[in-house]
Design a protein around this motif. Structure first.
Motif, PDB file in Angstrom:
ATOM      1  N   ARG A  97      -0.497   2.042  -4.378  1.00  0.00           N
ATOM      2  CA  ARG A  97      -0.582   2.730  -3.089  1.00  0.00           C
ATOM      3  C   ARG A  97       0.393   3.902  -3.028  1.00  0.00           C
ATOM      4  O   ARG A  97       0.053   4.978  -2.518  1.00  0.00           O
ATOM      5  CB  ARG A  97      -0.298   1.755  -1.949  1.00  0.00           C
ATOM      6  CG  ARG A  97      -0.369   2.427  -0.592  1.00  0.00           C
ATOM      7  CD  ARG A  97      -0.109   1.475   0.556  1.00  0.00           C
ATOM      8  NE  ARG A  97       0.377   2.260   1.680  1.00  0.00           N
ATOM      9  CZ  ARG A  97       1.641   2.459   1.972  1.00  0.00           C
ATOM     10  NH1 ARG A  97       2.591   1.900   1.230  1.00  0.00           N
ATOM     11  NH2 ARG A  97       2.001   3.195   3.000  1.00  0.00           N
ATOM     12  N   SER A 101      -0.462   7.855  -2.588  1.00  0.00           N
ATOM     13  CA  SER A 101       0.109   8.654  -1.503  1.00  0.00           C
ATOM     14  C   SER A 101       0.713   9.947  -2.045  1.00  0.00           C
ATOM     15  O   SER A 101       0.769  10.954  -1.333  1.00  0.00           O
ATOM     16  CB  SER A 101       1.173   7.848  -0.746  1.00  0.00           C
ATOM     17  OG  SER A 101       2.341   7.654  -1.527  1.00  0.00           O
ATOM     18  N   ARG A 104      -3.079  12.334  -3.396  1.00  0.00           N
ATOM     19  CA  ARG A 104      -4.195  11.947  -2.528  1.00  0.00           C
ATOM     20  C   ARG A 104      -5.544  12.429  -3.050  1.00  0.00           C
ATOM     21  O   ARG A 104      -6.586  11.866  -2.722  1.00  0.00           O
ATOM     22  CB  ARG A 104      -3.942  12.442  -1.102  1.00  0.00           C
ATOM     23  CG  ARG A 104      -2.754  11.721  -0.455  1.00  0.00           C
ATOM     24  CD  ARG A 104      -2.640  12.009   1.021  1.00  0.00           C
ATOM     25  NE  ARG A 104      -1.669  11.108   1.644  1.00  0.00           N
ATOM     26  CZ  ARG A 104      -1.442  11.053   2.951  1.00  0.00           C
ATOM     27  NH1 ARG A 104      -2.109  11.835   3.763  1.00  0.00           N
ATOM     28  NH2 ARG A 104      -0.557  10.212   3.437  1.00  0.00           N
ATOM     29  N   ILE A 152      -6.900  -1.818  -1.820  1.00  0.00           N
ATOM     30  CA  ILE A 152      -5.912  -0.766  -2.106  1.00  0.00           C
ATOM     31  C   ILE A 152      -6.514   0.616  -1.907  1.00  0.00           C
ATOM     32  O   ILE A 152      -5.956   1.473  -1.208  1.00  0.00           O
ATOM     33  CB  ILE A 152      -5.365  -0.910  -3.544  1.00  0.00           C
ATOM     34  CG1 ILE A 152      -4.627  -2.232  -3.710  1.00  0.00           C
ATOM     35  CG2 ILE A 152      -4.434   0.262  -3.880  1.00  0.00           C
ATOM     36  CD1 ILE A 152      -4.399  -2.629  -5.160  1.00  0.00           C
ATOM     37  N   TYR A 153      -7.668   0.854  -2.520  1.00  0.00           N
ATOM     38  CA  TYR A 153      -8.290   2.173  -2.410  1.00  0.00           C
ATOM     39  C   TYR A 153      -8.759   2.445  -0.982  1.00  0.00           C
ATOM     40  O   TYR A 153      -8.657   3.568  -0.482  1.00  0.00           O
ATOM     41  CB  TYR A 153      -9.461   2.291  -3.382  1.00  0.00           C
ATOM     42  CG  TYR A 153      -9.058   2.349  -4.837  1.00  0.00           C
ATOM     43  CD1 TYR A 153      -8.104   3.262  -5.282  1.00  0.00           C
ATOM     44  CD2 TYR A 153      -9.634   1.504  -5.783  1.00  0.00           C
ATOM     45  CE1 TYR A 153      -7.723   3.328  -6.618  1.00  0.00           C
ATOM     46  CE2 TYR A 153      -9.267   1.556  -7.122  1.00  0.00           C
ATOM     47  CZ  TYR A 153      -8.311   2.468  -7.533  1.00  0.00           C
ATOM     48  OH  TYR A 153      -7.943   2.527  -8.848  1.00  0.00           O
ATOM     49  N   ALA A 156      -5.739   3.296   1.130  1.00  0.00           N
ATOM     50  CA  ALA A 156      -5.262   4.643   0.781  1.00  0.00           C
ATOM     51  C   ALA A 156      -6.169   5.712   1.381  1.00  0.00           C
ATOM     52  O   ALA A 156      -5.690   6.746   1.870  1.00  0.00           O
ATOM     53  CB  ALA A 156      -5.190   4.797  -0.735  1.00  0.00           C
ATOM     54  N   GLU A 159      -5.473   5.887   5.130  1.00  0.00           N
ATOM     55  CA  GLU A 159      -4.221   6.612   5.374  1.00  0.00           C
ATOM     56  C   GLU A 159      -4.411   8.115   5.220  1.00  0.00           C
ATOM     57  O   GLU A 159      -3.859   8.911   5.984  1.00  0.00           O
ATOM     58  CB  GLU A 159      -3.139   6.136   4.397  1.00  0.00           C
ATOM     59  CG  GLU A 159      -2.361   4.930   4.847  1.00  0.00           C
ATOM     60  CD  GLU A 159      -1.129   4.714   4.008  1.00  0.00           C
ATOM     61  OE1 GLU A 159      -0.025   4.645   4.578  1.00  0.00           O
ATOM     62  OE2 GLU A 159      -1.263   4.603   2.775  1.00  0.00           O
ATOM     63  N   SER A 205       1.662   2.325   7.946  1.00  0.00           N
ATOM     64  CA  SER A 205       1.790   1.942   6.535  1.00  0.00           C
ATOM     65  C   SER A 205       2.271   0.502   6.366  1.00  0.00           C
ATOM     66  O   SER A 205       1.994  -0.137   5.339  1.00  0.00           O
ATOM     67  CB  SER A 205       2.744   2.891   5.810  1.00  0.00           C
ATOM     68  OG  SER A 205       4.024   2.882   6.430  1.00  0.00           O
ATOM     69  N   PHE A 208      -0.103  -2.445   5.395  1.00  0.00           N
ATOM     70  CA  PHE A 208      -0.597  -2.672   4.034  1.00  0.00           C
ATOM     71  C   PHE A 208      -0.143  -4.013   3.476  1.00  0.00           C
ATOM     72  O   PHE A 208      -0.948  -4.769   2.920  1.00  0.00           O
ATOM     73  CB  PHE A 208      -0.132  -1.542   3.112  1.00  0.00           C
ATOM     74  CG  PHE A 208      -0.633  -1.677   1.699  1.00  0.00           C
ATOM     75  CD1 PHE A 208      -1.956  -1.415   1.386  1.00  0.00           C
ATOM     76  CD2 PHE A 208       0.216  -2.088   0.680  1.00  0.00           C
ATOM     77  CE1 PHE A 208      -2.433  -1.544   0.085  1.00  0.00           C
ATOM     78  CE2 PHE A 208      -0.246  -2.225  -0.624  1.00  0.00           C
ATOM     79  CZ  PHE A 208      -1.573  -1.947  -0.921  1.00  0.00           C
TER      80      PHE A 208
END
Length: 224
Positions: A97, A101, A104, A152-153, A156, A159, A205, A208
């Motif tokens: 992650r 970040s 991106r 996870i993806y 991300a 975000e 965040s 997560f």
């Protein structure tokens, strides 16, 4: 008669252009402006050569992207032999992650390559090996990788697309949205905004790790 001494002014040696240098420069350009701003011309300017010279190091744009993705995979923590599967998967998720970040542009590209590089292959092999050595069946290993990577993806990506970055921006946006409707119109939205999102210290965040631990708890139960 005077003697004139001629001094030769040495120019600084130009850094040798390598595939790795080209890839790092491409990553920096994509980090700064996104993949849509990356072109062979701009990349050539960044490393001080004509665009055509880049093809001595990358075959085409697809090969360039393969290499860029491989550099991102290099940044992600992977399990070492003997690591317990749960702490290893948790650390790998946190590390992935953070890498996404920083880069991106890579979201949506990490699993899209049909010719993955060595770091990509090592990463996946280490993850699979950790789960298998941790007692996961072959089918449960496949399920675990799928659910972890989807989370996870997906996180991300969410975000990346949120219209705020800082806690202050989050609170300001929530207040702005709430100002558009009357008292009692949307009671549960109002509740979560005022009693949770707008409280000091809130950061999206932080969500997560809560979701990650729920997934790891579920996998631990499934693994027996």
């Amino acid at each position: 008669m005077s003697t004139v001494t001629r001094r030769t002014v040495r120019q600084p040696a130009r850094e040798t252009l390598t595939r790795r240098r080209v890839l790092h420069a491409a990553v920096e350009l994509a980090d700064a402006g996104g993949m849509e701003t990356l072109s062979m011309r701009k990349l050539g300017e960044a490393v001080g050569v004509e665009a055509m010279s880049l093809y001595n190091h990358v075959a085409n744009k697809g090969d360039l992207i393969d290499g860029m993705v491989d550099l991102v995979f290099e940044e992600i923590d992977v399990p070492a032999p003997g690591d317990g599967w749960r702490p290893a998967m948790r650390q790998r998720a946190l590390s992935m992650r953070l890498a996404l970040s920083r880069h991106r542009w890579a979201i949506g590209l990490m699993e899209s390559r049909s010719t993955p590089g060595p770091a990509t292959l090592r990463h996946h092999d280490a993850v699979l090996g950790c789960l298998r050595q941790g007692g996961f069946s072959l089918a449960l290993t496949a399920h675990a990788v799928s659910v972890l990577d989807s989370y996870i993806y997906g996180f991300a990506l969410q975000e990346k697309t949120l219209p705020f970055d800082t806690p202050q921006e989050t609170a300001e946006l929530a207040e702005s949205i709430m100002s558009g409707f009357g008292d009692g119109q949307y009671p549960y939205l109002t509740e979560i905004a005022t009693a949770h999102v707008m409280r000091p210290g809130y950061a999206y965040s932080d969500e997560f790790t809560f979701g990650l631990d729920l997934i790891l708890d579920g996998l631990q139960l499934a693994a027996g």
